[in-house]
Design a protein around this motif. Structure first.
Motif, mmCIF file in Angstrom:
data_model
loop_
_atom_site.group_PDB
_atom_site.id
_atom_site.type_symbol
_atom_site.label_atom_id
_atom_site.label_comp_id
_atom_site.label_asym_id
_atom_site.label_seq_id
_atom_site.Cartn_x
_atom_site.Cartn_y
_atom_site.Cartn_z
ATOM 1 N N ILE A 71 1.390 -1.277 0.001
ATOM 2 C CA ILE A 71 0.012 -0.098 0.047
ATOM 3 C C ILE A 71 1.109 1.841 0.218
ATOM 4 C CG2 ILE A 71 -1.719 1.239 1.484
ATOM 5 C CD1 ILE A 71 -3.394 -1.109 2.481
ATOM 6 N N ASN A 72 2.191 0.931 0.728
ATOM 7 C CA ASN A 72 2.987 2.660 0.932
ATOM 8 C C ASN A 72 3.687 2.088 -0.637
ATOM 9 O OD1 ASN A 72 2.351 3.116 4.067
ATOM 10 N ND2 ASN A 72 3.606 1.777 4.577
ATOM 11 N N LYS A 73 3.295 1.692 -1.143
ATOM 12 C CA LYS A 73 4.129 1.157 -2.601
ATOM 13 C C LYS A 73 3.860 2.225 -4.053
ATOM 14 C CE LYS A 73 8.122 -1.951 -2.063
ATOM 15 N NZ LYS A 73 8.778 -2.807 -2.667
ATOM 16 N N GLY A 74 1.879 1.487 -3.363
ATOM 17 C CA GLY A 74 0.817 2.479 -3.735
ATOM 18 C C GLY A 74 0.428 1.232 -4.939
ATOM 19 N N GLU A 75 0.810 0.805 -4.546
ATOM 20 C CA GLU A 75 -0.302 -0.819 -5.325
ATOM 21 C C GLU A 75 -1.859 -0.722 -4.753
ATOM 22 O OE1 GLU A 75 0.810 -4.963 -4.529
ATOM 23 O OE2 GLU A 75 2.540 -4.347 -5.957
ATOM 24 N N LYS A 76 -2.535 -1.063 -6.180
ATOM 25 C CA LYS A 76 -3.857 -1.054 -6.539
ATOM 26 C C LYS A 76 -4.528 -2.098 -6.318
ATOM 27 C CE LYS A 76 -3.839 3.344 -7.171
ATOM 28 N NZ LYS A 76 -4.558 4.194 -5.627
ATOM 29 N N GLY A 77 -5.429 -1.594 -5.683
ATOM 30 C CA GLY A 77 -6.292 -3.170 -5.625
ATOM 31 C C GLY A 77 -7.621 -3.714 -4.035
ATOM 32 N N ILE A 78 -8.130 -4.839 -4.056
ATOM 33 C CA ILE A 78 -9.428 -4.456 -3.120
ATOM 34 C C ILE A 78 -9.041 -5.286 -2.281
ATOM 35 C CG2 ILE A 78 -11.534 -5.755 -2.672
ATOM 36 C CD1 ILE A 78 -11.817 -6.402 -5.999
ATOM 37 N N MET A 79 -8.845 -4.848 -1.158
ATOM 38 C CA MET A 79 -8.355 -5.218 -0.228
ATOM 39 C C MET A 79 -9.672 -6.078 0.729
ATOM 40 S SD MET A 79 -5.788 -4.487 2.744
ATOM 41 C CE MET A 79 -5.002 -3.278 2.107
ATOM 42 N N VAL A 80 -9.250 -6.766 1.601
ATOM 43 C CA VAL A 80 -10.220 -8.045 2.250
ATOM 44 C C VAL A 80 -9.417 -8.209 3.654
ATOM 45 C CG1 VAL A 80 -11.717 -10.369 1.483
ATOM 46 C CG2 VAL A 80 -10.933 -8.999 0.425
ATOM 47 N N LEU A 81 -10.819 -7.779 4.684
ATOM 48 C CA LEU A 81 -9.769 -7.603 5.642
ATOM 49 C C LEU A 81 -10.507 -8.883 6.211
ATOM 50 C CD1 LEU A 81 -10.093 -3.900 5.672
ATOM 51 C CD2 LEU A 81 -8.006 -5.143 6.977
ATOM 52 N N ALA A 82 -10.375 -9.105 7.511
ATOM 53 C CA ALA A 82 -11.192 -10.392 8.334
ATOM 54 C C ALA A 82 -11.903 -9.872 9.333
ATOM 55 C CB ALA A 82 -10.318 -11.782 8.820
ATOM 56 N N GLY A 83 -13.411 -9.971 9.355
ATOM 57 C CA GLY A 83 -13.492 -9.159 10.948
ATOM 58 C C GLY A 83 -13.670 -9.578 12.061
ATOM 59 N N ASP A 84 -12.789 -10.944 12.149
ATOM 60 C CA ASP A 84 -13.391 -11.787 13.108
ATOM 61 C C ASP A 84 -11.567 -11.971 14.036
ATOM 62 O OD1 ASP A 84 -12.109 -13.316 11.197
ATOM 63 O OD2 ASP A 84 -12.931 -15.184 12.739
ATOM 64 N N THR A 85 -10.630 -10.665 13.495
ATOM 65 C CA THR A 85 -9.498 -11.047 13.971
ATOM 66 C C THR A 85 -9.400 -10.122 15.445
ATOM 67 O OG1 THR A 85 -8.852 -11.202 12.081
ATOM 68 C CG2 THR A 85 -6.617 -9.721 12.805
ATOM 69 N N LEU A 86 -8.635 -11.055 16.530
ATOM 70 C CA LEU A 86 -8.833 -10.124 17.349
ATOM 71 C C LEU A 86 -6.870 -9.982 18.033
ATOM 72 C CD1 LEU A 86 -11.197 -11.626 19.475
ATOM 73 C CD2 LEU A 86 -11.239 -9.565 19.322
ATOM 74 N N PRO A 87 -6.392 -9.430 18.222
ATOM 75 C CA PRO A 87 -7.207 -7.853 19.042
ATOM 76 C C PRO A 87 -6.960 -6.937 17.393
ATOM 77 C CG PRO A 87 -4.520 -8.072 19.913
ATOM 78 C CD PRO A 87 -5.510 -9.278 19.300
ATOM 79 N N VAL A 88 -7.600 -6.620 18.082
ATOM 80 C CA VAL A 88 -8.478 -5.228 16.426
ATOM 81 C C VAL A 88 -7.154 -4.299 16.335
ATOM 82 C CG1 VAL A 88 -9.825 -3.666 15.793
ATOM 83 C CG2 VAL A 88 -10.828 -5.259 17.082
ATOM 84 N N GLU A 89 -6.525 -3.864 17.551
ATOM 85 C CA GLU A 89 -5.083 -3.368 17.190
ATOM 86 C C GLU A 89 -4.103 -3.882 16.283
ATOM 87 O OE1 GLU A 89 -6.285 -4.152 19.758
ATOM 88 O OE2 GLU A 89 -6.641 -2.247 21.035
ATOM 89 N N VAL A 90 -4.091 -5.071 15.748
ATOM 90 C CA VAL A 90 -2.838 -5.928 14.916
ATOM 91 C C VAL A 90 -3.102 -5.260 13.219
ATOM 92 C CG1 VAL A 90 -2.827 -7.582 13.060
ATOM 93 C CG2 VAL A 90 -3.251 -7.258 16.191
#
Length: 153
Positions: A71-90
């Protein structure tokens, strides 16, 4: 002391067999409070199919560290995140990074299913799917539906 083998035809084995695959609504119980926008059951299935196609073409980024780097390098795409990840701060900083760079992102209910869709036995909390001509139609369909989701509050 000897081990007692479980009866393969016993009631516990039957309960495990019927509940091995959890439904979409059962997975929603474990969601984090920040899991917005959440993909519908239909969109979740489409995303899994798109991820499987992207894995064949080696067009995914998997894991917080790798996704953040690209993301920092500027790549494009769809980001898919898991909603059950704990701790959220990760991974709670990733949606902010996506919004800053106008990248579409969506939450799905299960990190286990996300990892399985990516061809891994390990659960995965975030995957970036990059566009590719081999599965462009499926990618565009997912992209359109992800962008149509209401923005988080």
């Amino acid at each position: 002391m000897t081990k007692i083998k479980a009866d393969p035809d016993g009631p516990e084995a039957q309960a495990d067999a019927c509940c091995g695959e959890r439904t979409y609504h059962e997975l929603l119980v474990n969601l984090n409070p920040i899991a917005q926008p959440l993909a519908s059951r239909r969109l979740t299935r489409k995303l899994y199919k798109c991820i499987k196609k992207a894995v064949k073409q080696k067009q995914i980024r998997r894991g917080v560290k790798e996704v953040q780097k690209f993301i920092n390098k500027g790549e494009k795409g769809i980001m898919v995140l898991a909603g059950d990840t704990l701790p959220v701060e990760v991974y709670c900083h990733l949606p902010v990074m996506c919004e800053d760079r106008n990248l579409p992102y969506v939450y799905i209910p299960s990190k286990t299913d996300l990892g399985a869709a990516a061809g891994s036995k390990r659960p995965t909390c975030v995957i970036m799917v990059k566009p590719h001509e081999e599965y462009q139609e499926a990618y565009d369909e997912c992209l359109e539906e992800v962008q149509a989701l209401p923005p988080p509050m």
